[in-house]
Design a protein around this motif. Structure first.
Motif, PDB file in Angstrom:
ATOM      1  N   GLY A 153      -6.287  22.697  -9.464  1.00 52.81           N
ATOM      2  CA  GLY A 153      -5.303  22.472 -10.513  1.00 52.81           C
ATOM      3  C   GLY A 153      -4.773  21.060 -10.529  1.00 52.81           C
ATOM      4  N   ALA A 154      -4.644  20.460  -9.335  1.00 48.02           N
ATOM      5  CA  ALA A 154      -4.150  19.078  -9.238  1.00 48.02           C
ATOM      6  C   ALA A 154      -4.719  18.441  -7.982  1.00 48.02           C
ATOM      7  N   VAL A 155      -5.151  17.204  -8.117  1.00 49.62           N
ATOM      8  CA  VAL A 155      -5.584  16.397  -6.985  1.00 49.62           C
ATOM      9  C   VAL A 155      -4.769  15.117  -7.025  1.00 49.62           C
ATOM     10  N   MET A 156      -4.089  14.820  -5.921  1.00 44.79           N
ATOM     11  CA  MET A 156      -3.195  13.669  -5.915  1.00 44.79           C
ATOM     12  C   MET A 156      -3.193  13.008  -4.551  1.00 44.79           C
ATOM     13  N   VAL A 157      -2.600  11.841  -4.505  1.00 48.05           N
ATOM     14  CA  VAL A 157      -2.418  11.109  -3.254  1.00 48.05           C
ATOM     15  C   VAL A 157      -0.956  11.187  -2.861  1.00 48.05           C
ATOM     16  N   GLU A 158      -0.699  11.369  -1.564  1.00 50.93           N
ATOM     17  CA  GLU A 158       0.667  11.278  -1.032  1.00 50.93           C
ATOM     18  C   GLU A 158       0.617  10.375   0.182  1.00 50.93           C
ATOM     19  N   MET A 159       1.431   9.314   0.169  1.00 48.05           N
ATOM     20  CA  MET A 159       1.346   8.314   1.238  1.00 48.05           C
ATOM     21  C   MET A 159       2.598   7.450   1.243  1.00 48.05           C
ATOM     22  N   PRO A 160       2.924   6.847   2.402  1.00 43.84           N
ATOM     23  CA  PRO A 160       4.039   5.898   2.442  1.00 43.84           C
ATOM     24  C   PRO A 160       3.648   4.568   1.814  1.00 43.84           C
ATOM     25  N   VAL A 161       4.653   3.850   1.369  1.00 45.28           N
ATOM     26  CA  VAL A 161       4.442   2.533   0.762  1.00 45.28           C
ATOM     27  C   VAL A 161       4.795   1.461   1.785  1.00 45.28           C
ATOM     28  N   PHE A 162       3.810   0.643   2.153  1.00 46.30           N
ATOM     29  CA  PHE A 162       4.032  -0.481   3.059  1.00 46.30           C
ATOM     30  C   PHE A 162       4.532  -1.670   2.232  1.00 46.30           C
ATOM     31  N   PRO A 163       5.587  -2.328   2.688  1.00 46.71           N
ATOM     32  CA  PRO A 163       6.138  -3.447   1.894  1.00 46.71           C
ATOM     33  C   PRO A 163       5.127  -4.555   1.621  1.00 46.71           C
ATOM     34  N   ASP A 164       4.145  -4.732   2.501  1.00 43.15           N
ATOM     35  CA  ASP A 164       3.196  -5.843   2.367  1.00 43.15           C
ATOM     36  C   ASP A 164       1.844  -5.414   1.813  1.00 43.15           C
ATOM     37  N   HIS A 165       1.746  -4.212   1.248  1.00 43.20           N
ATOM     38  CA  HIS A 165       0.476  -3.743   0.697  1.00 43.20           C
ATOM     39  C   HIS A 165       0.605  -3.412  -0.789  1.00 43.20           C
ATOM     40  N   VAL A 166       1.438  -4.119  -1.483  1.00 45.90           N
ATOM     41  CA  VAL A 166       1.692  -3.803  -2.894  1.00 45.90           C
ATOM     42  C   VAL A 166       0.442  -4.009  -3.738  1.00 45.90           C
ATOM     43  N   ASP A 167      -0.305  -5.083  -3.496  1.00 46.42           N
ATOM     44  CA  ASP A 167      -1.504  -5.331  -4.298  1.00 46.42           C
ATOM     45  C   ASP A 167      -2.539  -4.221  -4.115  1.00 46.42           C
ATOM     46  N   ALA A 168      -2.734  -3.779  -2.870  1.00 47.23           N
ATOM     47  CA  ALA A 168      -3.672  -2.676  -2.624  1.00 47.23           C
ATOM     48  C   ALA A 168      -3.189  -1.397  -3.304  1.00 47.23           C
ATOM     49  N   MET A 169      -1.886  -1.184  -3.320  1.00 42.30           N
ATOM     50  CA  MET A 169      -1.337  -0.001  -3.975  1.00 42.30           C
ATOM     51  C   MET A 169      -1.548  -0.068  -5.486  1.00 42.30           C
ATOM     52  N   LYS A 170      -1.425  -1.244  -6.066  1.00 47.26           N
ATOM     53  CA  LYS A 170      -1.681  -1.381  -7.506  1.00 47.26           C
ATOM     54  C   LYS A 170      -3.132  -1.025  -7.823  1.00 47.26           C
ATOM     55  N   ARG A 171      -4.042  -1.508  -6.974  1.00 45.80           N
ATOM     56  CA  ARG A 171      -5.457  -1.194  -7.172  1.00 45.80           C
ATOM     57  C   ARG A 171      -5.687   0.309  -7.042  1.00 45.80           C
ATOM     58  N   LEU A 172      -5.000   0.938  -6.091  1.00 40.72           N
ATOM     59  CA  LEU A 172      -5.121   2.379  -5.917  1.00 40.72           C
ATOM     60  C   LEU A 172      -4.601   3.123  -7.143  1.00 40.72           C
ATOM     61  N   LEU A 173      -3.457   2.721  -7.657  1.00 38.84           N
ATOM     62  CA  LEU A 173      -2.888   3.380  -8.835  1.00 38.84           C
ATOM     63  C   LEU A 173      -3.846   3.319 -10.014  1.00 38.84           C
ATOM     64  N   VAL A 174      -4.393   2.147 -10.273  1.00 38.14           N
ATOM     65  CA  VAL A 174      -5.319   1.999 -11.398  1.00 38.14           C
ATOM     66  C   VAL A 174      -6.564   2.846 -11.170  1.00 38.14           C
ATOM     67  N   GLY A 175      -7.099   2.812  -9.942  1.00 39.71           N
ATOM     68  CA  GLY A 175      -8.285   3.598  -9.632  1.00 39.71           C
ATOM     69  C   GLY A 175      -8.045   5.086  -9.776  1.00 39.71           C
ATOM     70  N   LEU A 176      -6.902   5.564  -9.296  1.00 42.64           N
ATOM     71  CA  LEU A 176      -6.582   6.987  -9.420  1.00 42.64           C
ATOM     72  C   LEU A 176      -6.500   7.410 -10.875  1.00 42.64           C
ATOM     73  N   ASP A 177      -5.931   6.542 -11.699  1.00 42.57           N
ATOM     74  CA  ASP A 177      -5.833   6.837 -13.128  1.00 42.57           C
ATOM     75  C   ASP A 177      -7.231   6.950 -13.741  1.00 42.57           C
ATOM     76  N   GLU A 178      -8.127   6.085 -13.307  1.00 46.40           N
ATOM     77  CA  GLU A 178      -9.473   6.062 -13.885  1.00 46.40           C
ATOM     78  C   GLU A 178     -10.302   7.275 -13.489  1.00 46.40           C
ATOM     79  N   VAL A 179     -10.106   7.786 -12.260  1.00 43.96           N
ATOM     80  CA  VAL A 179     -10.930   8.924 -11.815  1.00 43.96           C
ATOM     81  C   VAL A 179     -10.277  10.273 -12.111  1.00 43.96           C
ATOM     82  N   GLY A 180      -9.133  10.278 -12.779  1.00 39.52           N
ATOM     83  CA  GLY A 180      -8.535  11.530 -13.228  1.00 39.52           C
ATOM     84  C   GLY A 180      -7.624  12.223 -12.240  1.00 39.52           C
ATOM     85  N   ALA A 181      -7.042  11.472 -11.306  1.00 41.21           N
ATOM     86  CA  ALA A 181      -6.068  12.081 -10.384  1.00 41.21           C
ATOM     87  C   ALA A 181      -4.853  12.545 -11.161  1.00 41.21           C
TER      88      ALA A 181
END
Length: 446
Positions: free
Chosen positions: A223-251
């Motif tokens: 029914g739902a596939v999602m990511v749950e994880m802490p946000v590291f203050p120094d990994h914002v760029d990687a998190m942005k890439r993850l957000l865009v990728g998750l949107d593209e693969v239908g998370a």
């Protein structure tokens, strides 16, 4: 100075000492607090800066809930809403075994951690026992450690959960370890509703790529596939890439947690430049949640990622879960069954604390007289002690009191119920200063 204000401030000093003792105990684990953050140009403090950022997100359509501790776009998992009170929801642990070694893991704080590193919980028997005792669930989760190390037992548990609680929502917390096509098929056939995948960003590119592969493999099977994880203050760029990728693969979404220090691995946190967030709790208390204390900068990074999702017009659900958001269930569970035992106190719909109003010292006599004139005197209680006197009364009396004494000093008392020898006792945790005219129940939601 308002009438009764000096006595109120003297009374409130006891909570300053509690806070100081708490901070001293926290730093004894080896990680210091960051310096209080302030906008040097305007002198605005961290709380005001946060409020401004949250207001901006709300103005752009973000949902701000649970007293500002939960902020989301597009979709919020229903289990996250249930978590705010902890009613009819439970997570069952397979074991503490895990192929990963996350420096921020809080499992070592769990009861019997060392035992369950080499032993497994009897999952299905635990569920049968709770069903037999009358426990009823709307949400059932299986977690670890890594549940997929015990795939057969995990799927057996899920099948039993579906049998005992046919309408309950089931979810799995996993790192994605061994989440191949066979595992996906077995979990889907067992009736799993939701997968929550943690992503390890120690190697940001590899972690993101692997997470996207797992999400894509699971897409359409649950029914739902999602990511749950802490946000590291120094990994914002990687998190942005993850957000865009998750949107593209239908998370379905991402649940971004405020990073916590789990009272161990202090040297690893310091090596990364992480420090404790100043004033980590609005209300200091011995919360049983074992995720630790929030790290400075994690929340700002998470809020910036919510803003990024808005700007990028992403369609997946984006939820920021502050560490305090995971504490409200404890407050609710302690106070809800005890609220009627304290008739002068109101259980706040905003944060679940039991609250009352208090007038101190020179303000006691005029406040008592005004409440008597208003026919509210029977709902009061006075205490005279060597340290001074105060009058306690319900928050509902503040609005009518404003017509007689609009500017008298009043404290809003926060309390939590605890059980001692089978009886409820109230522990007072905080005192907030206000005045009747300044207190608007509708605006503050108590």
């Amino acid at each position: 100075m308002r009438l009764g204000e000096s006595e109120l401030r003297e009374y409130a000093k006891r909570f300053e000492k509690v806070k100081a003792d708490f901070e001293a105990a926290a730093t004894s684990f080896g990680l210091p607090f960051a310096a209080p953050r302030e906008d040097g140009a305007s002198g605005v403090n961290a709380a005001a800066l946060r409020a401004r950022a949250v207001e901006n997100l709300a103005a752009r359509g973000a949902h701000v809930e649970n007293d500002g501790k939960s902020i989301w776009l597009n979709w919020l998992p229903p289990a996250c809403v249930a978590c705010r009170t902890g009613e009819r929801t439970e997570s069952f642990v397979t074991s503490m075994q895990c192929p990963r070694n996350c420096f921020f893991c809080f499992n070592p704080n769990q009861p019997n951690y060392e035992y369950y590193r080499t032993h497994e919980n009897p999952l299905t028997q635990d569920l049968l026992d709770k069903y037999g005792r009358g426990e009823r669930y709307d949400f059932v989760a299986v977690t670890g450690g890594e549940p997929l190390l015990h795939l057969e037992k995990t799927t057996a548990f899920l099948r039993l959960a579906r049998e005992l609680y046919p309408s309950a929502h089931t979810r799995l917390y996993t790192s994605g370890y061994q989440m191949d096509d066979a595992a996906v098929r077995a979990l889907a056939e067992a009736g799993l509703d939701e997968v929550r995948l943690s992503v390890k960003l120690d190697d940001p590119k590899a972690g993101v790529d692997e997470a996207l592969r797992v999400v894509e493999r699971c897409a359409g099977r649950f029914g739902a596939v999602m990511v749950e994880m802490p946000v590291f203050p120094d990994h914002v760029d990687a998190m942005k890439r993850l957000l865009v990728g998750l949107d593209e693969v239908g998370a379905a979404g991402i649940n971004m947690l405020e990073l916590g220090f789990p009272f161990h691995n202090a040297e690893e946190f310091k090596r990364r430049g992480y420090l404790l967030k100043p004033d980590p709790y609005r209300v200091v208390y011995g919360y049983w949640y074992s995720g630790g204390l929030p790290i400075e900068g994690s929340e700002r990074a998470a809020l910036s990622l919510v803003e990024f999702a808005l700007n990028a017009k992403l369609s997946l659900g984006v939820h920021y879960c502050a560490l305090e958001n995971r504490l409200t269930g404890q407050v609710y569970q302690q106070n809800a069954p005890a609220a009627s035992s304290f008739p002068l106190r109101t259980m706040s719909p905003r944060d679940h604390f039991l609250k009352s109003a208090k007038a101190f010292g020179a303000a006691v006599r005029p406040v008592r007289a005004a409440l008597d004139e208003l026919g509210l005197g029977a709902q009061t209680d006075s205490l005279d002690a060597p340290s001074g006197s105060f009058l306690e009364f319900p928050l509902s009396s503040l609005e009518p009191l404003a017509s007689r004494l609009p500017d008298v000093a009043v404290g809003i008392s926060y309390g939590i119920a605890e059980q001692t020898d089978g009886a409820y006792v109230l522990r007072e945790l905080k005192l907030e200063q206000t005045a009747p005219a300044a207190f608007v129940c509708a605006a503050q939601a108590v």
